[in-house]
Design a protein around this motif. Structure first.
Motif, PDB file in Angstrom:
ATOM      1  N   ARG A 258       2.460   6.925   0.149  1.00  0.00           N
ATOM      2  CA  ARG A 258       2.500   7.357   1.551  1.00  0.00           C
ATOM      3  C   ARG A 258       3.158   6.258   2.383  1.00  0.00           C
ATOM      4  N   ALA A 259       4.422   6.488   2.721  1.00  0.00           N
ATOM      5  CA  ALA A 259       5.189   5.488   3.467  1.00  0.00           C
ATOM      6  C   ALA A 259       5.698   6.044   4.789  1.00  0.00           C
ATOM      7  N   ARG A 260       5.122   7.166   5.238  1.00  0.00           N
ATOM      8  CA  ARG A 260       5.639   7.823   6.441  1.00  0.00           C
ATOM      9  C   ARG A 260       5.574   6.904   7.665  1.00  0.00           C
ATOM     10  N   ARG A 261       4.560   6.073   7.754  1.00  0.00           N
ATOM     11  CA  ARG A 261       4.405   5.223   8.935  1.00  0.00           C
ATOM     12  C   ARG A 261       5.020   3.838   8.751  1.00  0.00           C
ATOM     13  N   LEU A 262       5.532   3.584   7.575  1.00  0.00           N
ATOM     14  CA  LEU A 262       6.166   2.291   7.333  1.00  0.00           C
ATOM     15  C   LEU A 262       7.461   2.205   8.137  1.00  0.00           C
ATOM     16  N   ARG A 263       7.688   1.084   8.779  1.00  0.00           N
ATOM     17  CA  ARG A 263       8.900   0.923   9.578  1.00  0.00           C
ATOM     18  C   ARG A 263      10.103   0.674   8.660  1.00  0.00           C
ATOM     19  N   ILE A 264      11.055   1.586   8.701  1.00  0.00           N
ATOM     20  CA  ILE A 264      12.273   1.477   7.902  1.00  0.00           C
ATOM     21  C   ILE A 264      13.457   1.624   8.853  1.00  0.00           C
TER      22      ILE A 264
ATOM     23  N   PRO B 114       0.809  -1.222   0.000  1.00  0.00           N
ATOM     24  CA  PRO B 114       0.000   0.000   0.000  1.00  0.00           C
ATOM     25  C   PRO B 114       0.841   1.270   0.000  1.00  0.00           C
ATOM     26  N   ALA B 115       2.015   1.235   0.612  1.00  0.00           N
ATOM     27  CA  ALA B 115       2.884   2.411   0.602  1.00  0.00           C
ATOM     28  C   ALA B 115       3.327   2.742  -0.811  1.00  0.00           C
TER      29      ALA B 115
END
Length: 266
Positions: A110-116, A104-105
């Motif tokens: 929108r990947a701001r909340r994805l854990r990286i 979905p990112a």
């Protein structure tokens, strides 16, 4: 069978040997390690996903994405595995299941909340890349803005962008120099352009506004000024657009900074 007569069919072990030529399942290596009792935390897994800029290898550990790379040029799966090992010191094995939230990112930008996982990087690089992660899809931010958000110097921003270990997911393609030209560090040729186009960024419009002296764009109805690619700025019709070369100029004209895109105000 008479002497000298040859069998017309495949040998008895033909189907078995033919099966060896079939491609192994995507997670075959992971299964082997699991059966051997190798702890999951000592290796990463990766998938290849489609993006507007081509295939993207995405590696992950148990808790976070640990690295990405576009498969441009000669970067195939083997080369990505070597690149990842050099970056992290861990092996990456192919799998069939992407890390939760990655698909979905990539679809929404929108990947701001994805854990990286940025822990291997210098703290300044981490701050820079976290600031870049805050740039919304379809919008651009200048180096000066990123520097302010990260509490870094402009040259440190450039270094951080060049060290981006998770290209596309950390959207370096949304960073531009303060004169508005793209700052496409850590991207293969053409990739950043394709990503911006897929997000609806009209670089010709951005260039036209620059020629008109529009570093910032104000609305004479709201008396607010924004970055030209801000979602609010894109809704200003041409008769109501007021270009400003500096934030100081906008302030002197009685305009206030957009609370959404937060243009540099000094």
């Amino acid at each position: 069978m008479r002497s000298g007569q040859h069998a017309s069919g495949p040998p008895a072990d033909g189907p078995m040997l033919a099966g060896l030529a079939e491609q192994a399942p995507a997670d075959f290596g992971v299964r082997v390690l699991r059966m051997a009792g190798i702890p999951r935390e000592v290796y990463d897994v990766y998938v290849r996903l489609d993006t507007a800029a081509g295939g993207l290898f995405v590696a992950s550990g148990q808790e976070a994405v640990t690295g990405t790379a576009l498969d441009a040029g000669e970067l195939d799966a083997t080369a990505f595995e070597e690149l990842h090992r050099g970056r992290t010191g861990r092996s990456a094995l192919p799998t069939a299941r992407p890390f939760p939230g990655v698909v979905p990112a990539l679809r929404t930008g929108r990947a701001r909340r994805l854990r990286i996982d940025l822990s291997p990087l210098d703290p300044v690089d981490q701050d820079v890349l976290e600031a870049v992660r805050a740039i919304p899809a379809g919008q651009l931010r200048p180096i000066g803005w990123i520097a302010r958000e990260a509490g870094a110097a402009p040259d440190e921003v450039l270094v951080g962008l060049a060290h981006n270990p998770a290209t596309v997911l950390i959207p370096g393609h949304r960073a531009v120099y303060d004169d508005g030209t793209p700052c496409d560090l850590a991207h293969p040729p053409g990739a950043a352009e394709a990503l911006r186009a897929a997000e609806g960024v009209d670089m010709r419009r951005v260039a036209e506004l620059r020629r008109r002296g529009a570093v910032f764009l104000g609305s004479d109805t709201t008396r607010i000024y924004c970055h030209p690619t801000c979602a609010h700025a894109r809704r200003i019709t041409r008769p109501h657009q007021v270009p400003f070369r500096t934030a100081r100029e906008a302030g002197r004209a009685g305009y206030r900074a957009c609370k959404s895109c937060r243009p540099v105000t000094v």
